[in-house]
Design an enzyme around this catalytic site. Structure first.
Site, PDB file in Angstrom:
ATOM      1  N   CYS A  86      26.408   8.353  18.031  1.00 24.16           N
ATOM      2  CA  CYS A  86      25.930   8.851  16.739  1.00 24.16           C
ATOM      3  C   CYS A  86      25.884   7.721  15.712  1.00 24.16           C
ATOM      4  O   CYS A  86      26.258   7.904  14.548  1.00 24.16           O
ATOM      5  CB  CYS A  86      26.776  10.014  16.245  1.00 24.16           C
ATOM      6  SG  CYS A  86      28.554   9.761  16.298  1.00 24.16           S
ATOM      7  N   GLY A  87      25.447   6.549  16.164  1.00 24.32           N
ATOM      8  CA  GLY A  87      25.270   5.433  15.246  1.00 24.32           C
ATOM      9  C   GLY A  87      26.572   4.996  14.606  1.00 24.32           C
ATOM     10  O   GLY A  87      27.610   4.897  15.256  1.00 24.32           O
TER      11      GLY A  87
END
Length: 288
Positions: A86-87
């Site tokens: 998720c970055g």
């Protein structure tokens, strides 16, 4: 230069990864729509209760509104995610937590929600008093009530003199901002914006039955529940937005990589054909 067979194998691998990231992007987009709708629905409701508390607390006191002069123990409830990919969602939250605790001079304990935050706290040797995993993609109000009930109990019996929430506030699919808000004691609401000037309890006297004190005692615990629920929904919407953005970037990068590898494959094929032609011409010249 790599052989054509090796390049084909690499293209196949990248294309397989691209299909996975594309599917994850679509799934995250669908989850984000639900979480975003929940966040937008709970924000006005929370604001209304804040206004009511502000109006009633002018003449009535409650233990949840009283700030203690000497804080013996602080609790930080950190809301992260159970999964990665998720970055910078978890990384930004962990850095925000490190910065906050670096300047904390009072004794503190952490209550962590999410495996990624728990792993970070274990590496830093932070004192963790409680941990919760697997809250799902759509946190329910019942889950928030259970957590808030535990926190209220710890505040009531003096285990904690202050409880804070650390989570990522959802602004858009590409922007999620880590922030901290105090849960207990309940802080004074922020100044009223112009759009709320005509809302309830502003500039009007109301008669409360059975009375303001009874209403405040009933509303404040519910407000704590709603505050925790709002933080859970904000964190989940931020997680889904960050994952959708990360998977979109990964899909685009895979597309570029496939294009570059295809170009390399064409060059390898052309080099092989040129070599074969040169060998045929050389052989024919040798026979003549």
């Amino acid at each position: 230069m790599a052989s054509a067979r090796d390049i084909k194998r690499r293209i196949k691998s990248v294309r397989s990864t691209q299909q996975i990231t594309k599917a994850m992007k679509m799934v995250s987009a669908a989850k984000l729509r639900k979480s975003q709708a929940a966040v937008l629905a709970v924000r006005p409701f929370t604001r209304k209760i804040e206004q009511m508390i502000m109006h009633i607390s002018e003449s009535v006191m409650h233990p949840y509104l009283h700030e203690k002069a000497h804080v013996r123990q602080v609790c930080y409830v950190v809301i992260g995610s159970d999964r990665g990919l998720c970055g910078g969602f978890n990384g930004n939250l962990n850095r925000f937590l490190d910065h906050r605790l670096a300047g904390e001079e009072r004794p503190y304990q952490l209550v962590v929600i999410g495996r990624k935050v728990r792993e970070h706290c274990a590496r830093r040797n932070y004192p963790v008093a409680g941990q919760y995993f697997g809250i799902g993609d759509n946190p329910s109000f019942f889950q928030a009530h259970e957590l808030a009930e535990i926190l209220r109990g710890a505040f009531d019996d003096g285990t904690y003199d202050e409880v804070n929430l650390i989570y990522s506030q959802f602004k858009s699919a590409m922007i999620q901002t880590p922030q901290m808000s105090r849960l207990l004691p309940v802080p004074n609401p922020e100044p009223i914006d112009e759009e709320y000037e005509e809302d309830l309890f502003l500039g009007t006297d109301y008669i409360f039955e059975p009375g303001k004190e009874e209403v405040l005692h009933a509303v404040l615990p519910q407000y704590v529940d709603i505050d925790v629920y709002c933080a859970l929904q904000e964190a989940k919407a931020s997680e889904h937005g960050a994952r959708m953005t990360a998977m979109s970037s990964a899909t685009d990068n895979a597309t570029e990589m496939i294009g570059s590898l295809t170009l390399s494959l064409n060059r390898a094929r052309q080099a092989a054909i040129t070599t074969e032609i040169s060998e045929i011409v050389g052989g024919a010249a040798a026979l003549s």
